[in-house]
Design a protein around this motif. Structure first.
Motif, short mmCIF file in Angstrom:
data_model
loop_
_atom_site.label_atom_id
_atom_site.label_comp_id
_atom_site.label_asym_id
_atom_site.label_seq_id
_atom_site.Cartn_x
_atom_site.Cartn_y
_atom_site.Cartn_z
N ASN A 101 0.82 -1.22 0.00
CA ASN A 101 0.00 0.00 0.00
C ASN A 101 0.85 1.27 0.00
O ASN A 101 0.34 2.35 -0.32
CB ASN A 101 -0.94 0.02 1.20
CG ASN A 101 -2.02 -1.04 1.11
OD1 ASN A 101 -2.29 -1.56 0.03
ND2 ASN A 101 -2.64 -1.35 2.22
N ALA A 102 2.11 1.16 0.39
CA ALA A 102 2.96 2.34 0.53
C ALA A 102 3.98 2.39 -0.61
O ALA A 102 4.29 1.38 -1.26
CB ALA A 102 3.66 2.33 1.88
N TRP A 103 4.49 3.61 -0.82
CA TRP A 103 5.55 3.80 -1.82
C TRP A 103 6.82 3.09 -1.36
O TRP A 103 7.13 3.06 -0.17
CB TRP A 103 5.82 5.29 -2.00
CG TRP A 103 6.97 5.59 -2.93
CD1 TRP A 103 6.93 5.70 -4.27
CD2 TRP A 103 8.32 5.82 -2.53
NE1 TRP A 103 8.17 5.97 -4.77
CE2 TRP A 103 9.06 6.05 -3.71
CE3 TRP A 103 8.99 5.86 -1.31
CZ2 TRP A 103 10.41 6.32 -3.72
CZ3 TRP A 103 10.34 6.11 -1.30
CH2 TRP A 103 11.05 6.34 -2.49
N ASN A 104 7.54 2.50 -2.35
CA ASN A 104 8.75 1.73 -2.03
C ASN A 104 9.90 2.25 -2.88
O ASN A 104 9.72 2.50 -4.07
CB ASN A 104 8.50 0.24 -2.30
CG ASN A 104 9.55 -0.65 -1.68
OD1 ASN A 104 10.70 -0.64 -2.09
ND2 ASN A 104 9.15 -1.43 -0.69
N PRO A 105 11.09 2.38 -2.30
CA PRO A 105 12.22 2.92 -3.08
C PRO A 105 12.82 1.91 -4.05
O PRO A 105 13.80 2.23 -4.74
CB PRO A 105 13.23 3.32 -2.00
CG PRO A 105 12.91 2.44 -0.84
CD PRO A 105 11.43 2.24 -0.87
N ASP A 106 12.28 0.70 -4.14
CA ASP A 106 12.75 -0.33 -5.08
C ASP A 106 14.23 -0.68 -4.88
O ASP A 106 15.03 -0.67 -5.81
CB ASP A 106 12.52 0.11 -6.53
CG ASP A 106 11.04 0.17 -6.88
OD1 ASP A 106 10.26 -0.55 -6.23
OD2 ASP A 106 10.67 0.92 -7.79
N ILE A 107 14.56 -0.95 -3.64
CA ILE A 107 15.93 -1.37 -3.33
C ILE A 107 16.05 -2.86 -3.64
O ILE A 107 15.23 -3.67 -3.18
CB ILE A 107 16.30 -1.09 -1.86
CG1 ILE A 107 16.08 0.39 -1.56
CG2 ILE A 107 17.72 -1.52 -1.58
CD1 ILE A 107 16.98 1.32 -2.33
N MET A 108 17.09 -3.23 -4.39
CA MET A 108 17.29 -4.63 -4.76
C MET A 108 18.78 -4.96 -4.72
O MET A 108 19.63 -4.06 -4.69
CB MET A 108 16.74 -4.91 -6.15
CG MET A 108 17.32 -4.03 -7.23
SD MET A 108 17.07 -4.67 -8.88
CE MET A 108 18.24 -5.98 -8.93
N LEU A 109 19.06 -6.27 -4.69
CA LEU A 109 20.44 -6.76 -4.74
C LEU A 109 20.87 -6.84 -6.21
O LEU A 109 20.30 -7.60 -7.00
CB LEU A 109 20.54 -8.14 -4.07
CG LEU A 109 21.93 -8.79 -4.07
CD1 LEU A 109 22.92 -7.98 -3.24
CD2 LEU A 109 21.85 -10.22 -3.54
N LEU A 110 21.84 -6.02 -6.58
CA LEU A 110 22.21 -5.91 -7.99
C LEU A 110 22.88 -7.18 -8.50
O LEU A 110 22.61 -7.63 -9.62
CB LEU A 110 23.13 -4.70 -8.18
CG LEU A 110 23.53 -4.39 -9.62
CD1 LEU A 110 22.31 -4.06 -10.46
CD2 LEU A 110 24.53 -3.24 -9.65
N ASN A 111 23.79 -7.77 -7.72
CA ASN A 111 24.51 -8.97 -8.18
C ASN A 111 23.79 -10.24 -7.74
O ASN A 111 24.41 -11.22 -7.32
CB ASN A 111 25.96 -8.96 -7.69
CG ASN A 111 26.07 -8.86 -6.18
OD1 ASN A 111 25.21 -8.30 -5.52
ND2 ASN A 111 27.13 -9.41 -5.63
#
Length: 581
Positions: free
Chosen positions: A96-106
């Motif tokens: 329901n909330a905005w997310n900064p889309d943090i992910m593990l790149l490798n």
């Protein structure tokens, strides 16, 4: 008012607050939650390590269980606690909330999202905290140079995949990955020395955005007690046992069996270690994790027409071809070089004297070692296909064939060598070719032999079957000249002595015959020694000839097998281009 009534009123207030915050006319989770478009949302990330699940050294990836914590401020999700019965914090689903889309790149397993979508905690001042427990699988380049006393560095790059630094700024919540003693489960194989976290710029392939990433590097030290006990100490014991070969007397004929047994033991340990043991596409140097087994030579992309079965449409397709070259150092060190050593050790069979009787055991041990290597390669490294024969299998089969031929040649040499034991005369043509002509050419010492006729030497007999006339009988034969000097008295005296000498005459004749037989037998012994030396010389000549042929075939066969490898041809082509430049 009862506690149940208070709880009901609290739930109603929380529900009212939820509808107030996430009203569609007031909040849109697809829009960055800032009041000023120039504002930058700072996301603080901290990591708590729960467990090192697995470090796969063959496929080079690290699997860890981590509890990340992300904190940022959402300027649109604020309220006055007095308007909602003093509620200062609310828990809502993360979707329901905005997310900064943090992910593990490798990431290497394709699971970029959190393992469990837990709620986010929203405070009245807009501070948001999200702690989704996750199991991350990241690439990790393994350096096995100092195995089993090695230290590995495994980085994890966390980045916002959709926002650049002008919109979302990543900051580190802690200087290092935190290890909570109550929740962290220590690994039985790896110890974490350090885990520094830094903020560094990073580029995303195909994107012009300027991004920063939180890079946390796990510095892992292998707990080497297991390998020390089960590998290092046994290898050290075997190396010290090999010194006993220099302490054994040469008369025992046990030097070669001891060294061969130790060699087989070391080969077995090596096999155990191995079995544990296996316009272009853009490869960004900051984000691309190189493989430890494959190197990308080229990756051309072309547009070509393509037809879809069952469809009449005209389609075009983008076809990208990855041209991969295997990095062969691992197989060269652990397979090719040991096989080459075994093939050259088989040559020692032609250098061993035939008297040691160690030619056959040496060749048999090496043949068994090569067969064992072939089984390991077929089981663990070669795909089950009949379309072509792998290069390493060709080399193994070639080596096995050569060792089997050396075993056959050793049988021939031993048969030739032991011909002299039965005093068999060497044919004249054979003597001329091997002893007279080839032996000096091959720098083999020829025994000094006297010329003798070549009848078959007779076997020794200790009881002669006939008697010849003795010298004593001839000297005792009557002569007319002597009779004139004997008078009757002397004649009577002589006859008396002859009666006593009849027995001595028989013994003397037998003794002289035995002496003649012994002298003749000594002559026959000399002939037998000459025969034995000739057969021994011929065996040495055959050994030297087989050695030269074996060495030549091994060298040229090995070069012929490996010179056809595309990777070697590319290496030669690159070297020629560098020389021409």
């Amino acid at each position: 008012m009862s506690s149940a009534d208070m709880s009901l009123l609290s739930n109603k207030d929380e529900e009212r607050l939820f509808h107030y915050l996430f009203n569609e006319s007031r909040y849109n989770k697809a829009v960055r939650p800032v009041l000023d478009e120039e504002s930058i949302i700072v996301v603080n990330i901290s990591l708590v390590m729960l467990q090192i699940v697995h470090l796969d050294e063959r496929h080079q990836f690290l699997k860890v269980s981590i509890w990340p914590t992300e904190r940022w401020y959402d300027e649109t999700l604020t309220w006055d606690p007095d308007d909602f019965d003093g509620i200062t914090i609310i828990r809502v689903p993360s979707k329901n909330a905005w997310n900064p889309d943090i992910m593990l790149l490798n990431n290497v397993d394709g699971k970029f999202e959190a393992s469990f979508e837990c709620n986010v905690l929203i405070e009245h001042n807009g501070r948001i905290q999200w702690m989704p427990p996750s199991i991350y699988t990241s690439s990790c380049t393994i350096d096995v140079e100092f195995f089993p006393y090695d230290i590995q560095n495994c980085p994890m790059h966390f980045i916002s995949i959709t926002y650049d630094d002008s919109q979302v700024m990543i900051a580190r919540g802690l200087d290092e990955v935190d290890f909570d003693p109550h929740s962290f489960s220590p690994s039985a194989e790896w110890n974490v020395i350090s885990s520094p976290c830094i903020i560094r710029p990073i580029s995303i392939p195909g994107s012009s955005l300027n991004n920063t990433a939180l890079t946390c590097t796990l510095r892992l030290q292998r707990l080497s007690l297991y390998y020390t006990i089960n590998l290092v100490i046994p290898i050290g014991i075997l190396s010290f046992l090999a010194m006993l070969a220099f302490c054994l007397p040469s008369e025992t004929n046990e030097k070669i069996p001891l060294c061969t047994s130790i060699l087989l033991s070391v080969a077995m340990l090596l096999l155990i270690v191995i079995a544990r043991g296996l316009d272009e596409v853009d490869f960004d140097p900051h984000s691309f994790s190189p493989s430890a087994e494959w190197n990308v030579i080229s990756s051309p992309c072309i547009i070509r027409p393509i037809s879809i079965p069952g469809s009449s449409l005209n389609n075009t397709a983008l076809t990208c071809t990855l041209r991969l070259q295997r990095l062969s150092l691992y197989y060269t060190i652990n397979l090719v070089i040991p096989i080459g050593i075994l093939s050259f050790l088989a040559m020692l069979a032609f250098c061993l004297p035939s008297e040691t009787n160690e030619k056959i055991p040496l060749c048999t041990s090496i043949l068994l070692s090569v067969a064992m290597l072939l089984l390991i390669v077929v089981k663990n490294f070669v795909p089950t296909t009949s379309l072509s024969l792998p290069l390493i299998c060709q080399y193994l089969l070639f080596t096995m064939l050569m060792v089997a031929l050396s075993l056959s040649c050793s049988v021939v040499v031993l048969n030739v060598h032991h011909r002299g034991q039965v005093a068999e005369i060497m044919p004249k043509w054979m003597h001329q070719i091997f002893v007279v002509n080839l032996a000096p050419i091959l720098y083999i010492s020829v025994p000094m032999t006297k010329p003798f006729k070549r009848p078959r030497p007779k076997q020794r007999s200790y009881y002669p079957h006939h008697h010849s006339m003795t010298v004593l009988h001839n000297t005792l034969t009557d002569s007319p000249d002597q009779d004139e000097h004997f008078d009757s008295t002397q004649m009577l005296h002589l006859q008396t002595q002859n009666r006593f000498a009849e027995v001595d005459d028989y013994m003397i004749k037998n003794a002289i015959e035995a002496i003649r037989f012994i002298a003749k037998d000594f002559l026959l012994d000399d002939d037998r020694k000459i025969c034995k030396e000739e057969w021994r010389t011929m065996a040495c000549v055959l050994d030297r000839i087989f050695l030269i042929i074996y060495l030549a075939v091994i060298i040229f066969g090995t070069l012929y097998i490996f010179i056809r490898a595309p990777s070697l041809q590319n290496s030669f082509a690159n070297y020629d281009s560098l020389q021409s430049a």
